[in-house]
Design an enzyme around this catalytic site. Structure first.
Site, PDB file in Angstrom:
ATOM      1  N   ILE A  54     -16.031   2.110  13.274  1.00  0.00           N
ATOM      2  CA  ILE A  54     -16.986   1.019  13.044  1.00  0.00           C
ATOM      3  C   ILE A  54     -16.651  -0.233  13.847  1.00  0.00           C
ATOM      4  O   ILE A  54     -17.479  -1.126  13.983  1.00  0.00           O
ATOM      5  CB  ILE A  54     -17.116   0.665  11.544  1.00  0.00           C
ATOM      6  CG1 ILE A  54     -15.769   0.304  10.935  1.00  0.00           C
ATOM      7  CG2 ILE A  54     -17.807   1.788  10.790  1.00  0.00           C
ATOM      8  CD1 ILE A  54     -15.858  -0.238   9.521  1.00  0.00           C
ATOM      9  N   TYR A 143      -6.480  -5.075   0.297  1.00  0.00           N
ATOM     10  CA  TYR A 143      -7.671  -4.221   0.263  1.00  0.00           C
ATOM     11  C   TYR A 143      -8.738  -4.834  -0.634  1.00  0.00           C
ATOM     12  O   TYR A 143      -9.923  -4.904  -0.281  1.00  0.00           O
ATOM     13  CB  TYR A 143      -7.284  -2.829  -0.220  1.00  0.00           C
ATOM     14  CG  TYR A 143      -8.446  -1.890  -0.456  1.00  0.00           C
ATOM     15  CD1 TYR A 143      -9.348  -1.600   0.558  1.00  0.00           C
ATOM     16  CD2 TYR A 143      -8.633  -1.282  -1.697  1.00  0.00           C
ATOM     17  CE1 TYR A 143     -10.411  -0.735   0.349  1.00  0.00           C
ATOM     18  CE2 TYR A 143      -9.684  -0.408  -1.913  1.00  0.00           C
ATOM     19  CZ  TYR A 143     -10.571  -0.140  -0.887  1.00  0.00           C
ATOM     20  OH  TYR A 143     -11.631   0.712  -1.109  1.00  0.00           O
ATOM     21  N   GLU A 270      -0.872  -2.552  -7.814  1.00  0.00           N
ATOM     22  CA  GLU A 270      -1.674  -1.827  -8.792  1.00  0.00           C
ATOM     23  C   GLU A 270      -1.762  -2.610 -10.096  1.00  0.00           C
ATOM     24  O   GLU A 270      -0.829  -3.317 -10.484  1.00  0.00           O
ATOM     25  CB  GLU A 270      -1.078  -0.442  -9.052  1.00  0.00           C
ATOM     26  CG  GLU A 270      -1.250   0.512  -7.900  1.00  0.00           C
ATOM     27  CD  GLU A 270      -0.957   1.953  -8.280  1.00  0.00           C
ATOM     28  OE1 GLU A 270      -1.536   2.839  -7.649  1.00  0.00           O
ATOM     29  OE2 GLU A 270      -0.168   2.173  -9.215  1.00  0.00           O
TER      30      GLU A 270
END
Length: 308
Positions: A54, A143, A270
């Site tokens: 992309i 992220y 996490e």
């Protein structure tokens, strides 16, 4: 003529299921994928395929040649661990790559973008669960930061360029074709190891809870979002958490796995509990999940048995 949908990341686990759903619904489908995580075997025979990243300068040319009415943007570097290790690489793909896609949408006159965001990471450690769309966005990993940033870019492109969009915030997605050797996808990872009688490690206490959603239910949401929900972000999910230990025990019973897990330190970035309220999309688009965890696990295990 049928309307055309271009899917970035369409050779991947989720993207390939979306491609099939769009084709079945009568749309022409174009797929862009660099095959870093996707597989040629996942590509529907009726889809037109371009093997491109992309970030590639050729992306605008593909958009101008194909002139899609809709773009479903799923291509991403989707790894919490890698984003923590290399935030620049994460941003290069997930932000700069996305801007290449969005600029191409504007130039090619795309009507609307459907964006795959992550309810699993953008809320961080939420103040309460299940998380709702109005809750604070406080990601604990790069992220999650990139996913939240792209949501804001979509608002900008809508306001300045008139590009419609709908954002879908995913929980933990599972089902056939998920990579059992990847970082994400604990159900696929555990199931493959169990079928091979290999040892399994659980990171953290095993009590961390996630909202597990079957990939077929995700495809239905993406189909509905083509023609509804403009300018909105929607959580997907069941609205309840399932612990990693429970996932292990359910799969152990399905596969007749003879071993117990070992436990490793928790991974950085996490969160302990994360599940999402889907009340908004149920109310506004009429979507709700259909495939419960036990049935979805059964289908996933059956696929792995057949395909190795």
């Amino acid at each position: 003529m049928a309307e055309k949908v271009l899917i970035t990341g369409g050779a991947g686990f989720i993207g390939s299921h979306l491609a099939e759903a769009y084709i079945q619904a009568g749309y022409d489908v174009v797929i862009i994928d660099n095959l870093s995580a996707g597989r040629r075997a996942n590509l529907p025979s009726k889809a037109c395929f371009y093997q491109l990243d992309i970030r590639d300068p050729l992306i605008p040319q593909v958009f101008l040649e194909e002139r899609p009415a809709y773009v479903n943007h799923h291509a991403a570097l989707a790894s919490v661990r890698l984003s923590v290790e290399d935030p620049q690489k994460d941003a290069g793909v997930n932000i700069l790559g996305t801007l290449n896609v969005l600029e191409s949408c504007v130039k090619a006159g795309v009507k609307k973008v459907i964006y795959a965001s992550s309810g699993g990471v953008i809320y961080g450690d939420p103040d309460h669960v299940p998380s709702e769309e109005c809750d604070p966005v406080r990601p604990l990993c790069p992220y999650g930061v990139t996913k939240a940033a792209v949501e804001m870019y979509l608002h900008y492109y809508s306001q300045v360029h008139g590009l419609a969009y709908t954002t879908l915030r995913y929980p933990n997605i599972y089902g056939p074709r998920q990579d059992p050797q990847g970082e994400a996808g604990v159900i696929a990872i555990f199931a493959r190891k169990m079928l091979r009688a290999e040892p399994i490690s659980i990171f953290g206490s095993g009590e961390q809870e996630r909202d597990y959603l079957y990939v077929g239910d995700v495809a239905r949401a993406n189909l509905l979002a083509l023609k509804a929900g403009d300018g909105q972000a929607y959580n997907l999910g069941w609205g309840r958490g399932v612990s990693v230990t429970e996932v292990f025990q359910r799969l152990k019973a399905l596969t007749r796995y003879p071993l117990d897990p070992t436990f490793q330190p928790a991974r950085k970035g996490e969160v302990s509990k994360n599940y999402l309220s889907a009340a908004k999309i149920q109310r506004e688009l009429g979507w709700q999940p259909r495939v419960d965890l036990q049935e979805g696990m059964r289908r996933t295990v059956a696929h792995l048995r057949e395909n190795g």
